[in-house]
Motif scaffolding. Structure first.
Motif, PDB file in Angstrom:
ATOM      1  N   CYS A   7       0.836  -1.196   0.000  1.00  0.00           N
ATOM      2  CA  CYS A   7       0.000   0.000   0.000  1.00  0.00           C
ATOM      3  C   CYS A   7       0.881   1.260   0.000  1.00  0.00           C
ATOM      4  O   CYS A   7       1.733   1.408   0.870  1.00  0.00           O
ATOM      5  CB  CYS A   7      -0.896  -0.013   1.243  1.00  0.00           C
ATOM      6  SG  CYS A   7      -1.885   1.485   1.393  1.00  0.00           S
ATOM      7  N   PRO A   8       0.671   2.166  -0.965  1.00  0.00           N
ATOM      8  CA  PRO A   8       1.483   3.386  -1.014  1.00  0.00           C
ATOM      9  C   PRO A   8       1.140   4.358   0.120  1.00  0.00           C
ATOM     10  O   PRO A   8       1.881   5.298   0.391  1.00  0.00           O
ATOM     11  CB  PRO A   8       1.137   3.990  -2.378  1.00  0.00           C
ATOM     12  CG  PRO A   8      -0.204   3.450  -2.717  1.00  0.00           C
ATOM     13  CD  PRO A   8      -0.285   2.090  -2.072  1.00  0.00           C
ATOM     14  N   GLU A   9       0.014   4.128   0.797  1.00  0.00           N
ATOM     15  CA  GLU A   9      -0.411   5.010   1.877  1.00  0.00           C
ATOM     16  C   GLU A   9       0.211   4.596   3.215  1.00  0.00           C
ATOM     17  O   GLU A   9       0.826   5.390   3.899  1.00  0.00           O
ATOM     18  CB  GLU A   9      -1.941   4.996   1.976  1.00  0.00           C
ATOM     19  CG  GLU A   9      -2.537   5.924   3.009  1.00  0.00           C
ATOM     20  CD  GLU A   9      -2.459   7.394   2.597  1.00  0.00           C
ATOM     21  OE1 GLU A   9      -2.294   7.678   1.403  1.00  0.00           O
ATOM     22  OE2 GLU A   9      -2.546   8.240   3.497  1.00  0.00           O
ATOM     23  N   CYS A  10       0.048   3.322   3.587  1.00  0.00           N
ATOM     24  CA  CYS A  10       0.502   2.887   4.915  1.00  0.00           C
ATOM     25  C   CYS A  10       1.575   1.801   4.855  1.00  0.00           C
ATOM     26  O   CYS A  10       2.100   1.401   5.893  1.00  0.00           O
ATOM     27  CB  CYS A  10      -0.691   2.397   5.737  1.00  0.00           C
ATOM     28  SG  CYS A  10      -1.369   0.813   5.192  1.00  0.00           S
ATOM     29  N   CYS A  49      -6.617  -1.820   0.356  1.00  0.00           N
ATOM     30  CA  CYS A  49      -5.770  -2.103   1.513  1.00  0.00           C
ATOM     31  C   CYS A  49      -6.645  -2.481   2.704  1.00  0.00           C
ATOM     32  O   CYS A  49      -7.573  -1.748   3.062  1.00  0.00           O
ATOM     33  CB  CYS A  49      -4.933  -0.872   1.844  1.00  0.00           C
ATOM     34  SG  CYS A  49      -3.937  -1.076   3.337  1.00  0.00           S
ATOM     35  N   CYS A  52      -5.729   0.321   5.838  1.00  0.00           N
ATOM     36  CA  CYS A  52      -6.165   1.730   5.840  1.00  0.00           C
ATOM     37  C   CYS A  52      -7.336   1.986   4.898  1.00  0.00           C
ATOM     38  O   CYS A  52      -7.921   3.063   4.921  1.00  0.00           O
ATOM     39  CB  CYS A  52      -4.991   2.661   5.513  1.00  0.00           C
ATOM     40  SG  CYS A  52      -4.546   2.687   3.768  1.00  0.00           S
ATOM     41  N   LEU A  54      -7.354   2.266   1.602  1.00  0.00           N
ATOM     42  CA  LEU A  54      -7.063   2.930   0.334  1.00  0.00           C
ATOM     43  C   LEU A  54      -7.464   2.034  -0.827  1.00  0.00           C
ATOM     44  O   LEU A  54      -7.182   0.843  -0.838  1.00  0.00           O
ATOM     45  CB  LEU A  54      -5.561   3.252   0.222  1.00  0.00           C
ATOM     46  CG  LEU A  54      -5.159   3.936  -1.097  1.00  0.00           C
ATOM     47  CD1 LEU A  54      -5.621   5.392  -1.123  1.00  0.00           C
ATOM     48  CD2 LEU A  54      -3.665   3.854  -1.320  1.00  0.00           C
ATOM     49  N   ARG A  56      -7.203   1.514  -4.960  1.00  0.00           N
ATOM     50  CA  ARG A  56      -6.527   1.897  -6.210  1.00  0.00           C
ATOM     51  C   ARG A  56      -7.191   1.169  -7.358  1.00  0.00           C
ATOM     52  O   ARG A  56      -7.589   0.019  -7.221  1.00  0.00           O
ATOM     53  CB  ARG A  56      -5.041   1.509  -6.156  1.00  0.00           C
ATOM     54  CG  ARG A  56      -4.245   2.302  -5.160  1.00  0.00           C
ATOM     55  CD  ARG A  56      -2.815   1.798  -5.107  1.00  0.00           C
ATOM     56  NE  ARG A  56      -2.725   0.531  -4.372  1.00  0.00           N
ATOM     57  CZ  ARG A  56      -1.718  -0.325  -4.457  1.00  0.00           C
ATOM     58  NH1 ARG A  56      -0.706  -0.060  -5.264  1.00  0.00           N
ATOM     59  NH2 ARG A  56      -1.703  -1.435  -3.754  1.00  0.00           N
TER      60      ARG A  56
END
Ligand SMILES: [Zn+2]
Length: 77
Positions: A7-10, A49, A52, A54, A56
């Motif tokens: 995950c690019p966020e968390c 994800c 979190c 998210l 995509r």
């Protein structure tokens, strides 16, 4: 390019995916204009994800090819 498997966020690796989502629902917007074929509808793959939430979206390979061929989309500068 960052891996789609985290995950690019968390940064979590606990992800879910679904690869048969129509980009053109009967009542919703056309999310990928210009990518429909005569007998094919544009497809998206979603990755969510579990930590979190998210979401995509990725164009399926054949959908991506149609977008490129038809030339209705502009390169982001
Ligand atoms: Zn996440």
């Amino acid at each position: 390019m960052a891996s789609q498997k985290s995950c690019p966020e968390c940064g979590s690796n606990d992800l879910l995916t679904h690869s048969d989502i129509s980009a053109r629902g009967g009542y919703g917007p056309d999310l990928l204009p210009g990518s429909s074929g005569l007998f094919t509808s544009p497809k998206l793959r979603a990755v969510v994800c579990k930590d979190c939430g998210l979401i995509r979206y990725y164009a399926a390979k054949e959908t991506l090819q149609k977008l490129i061929e038809k030339g209705q989309w502009n390169r982001l500068l």
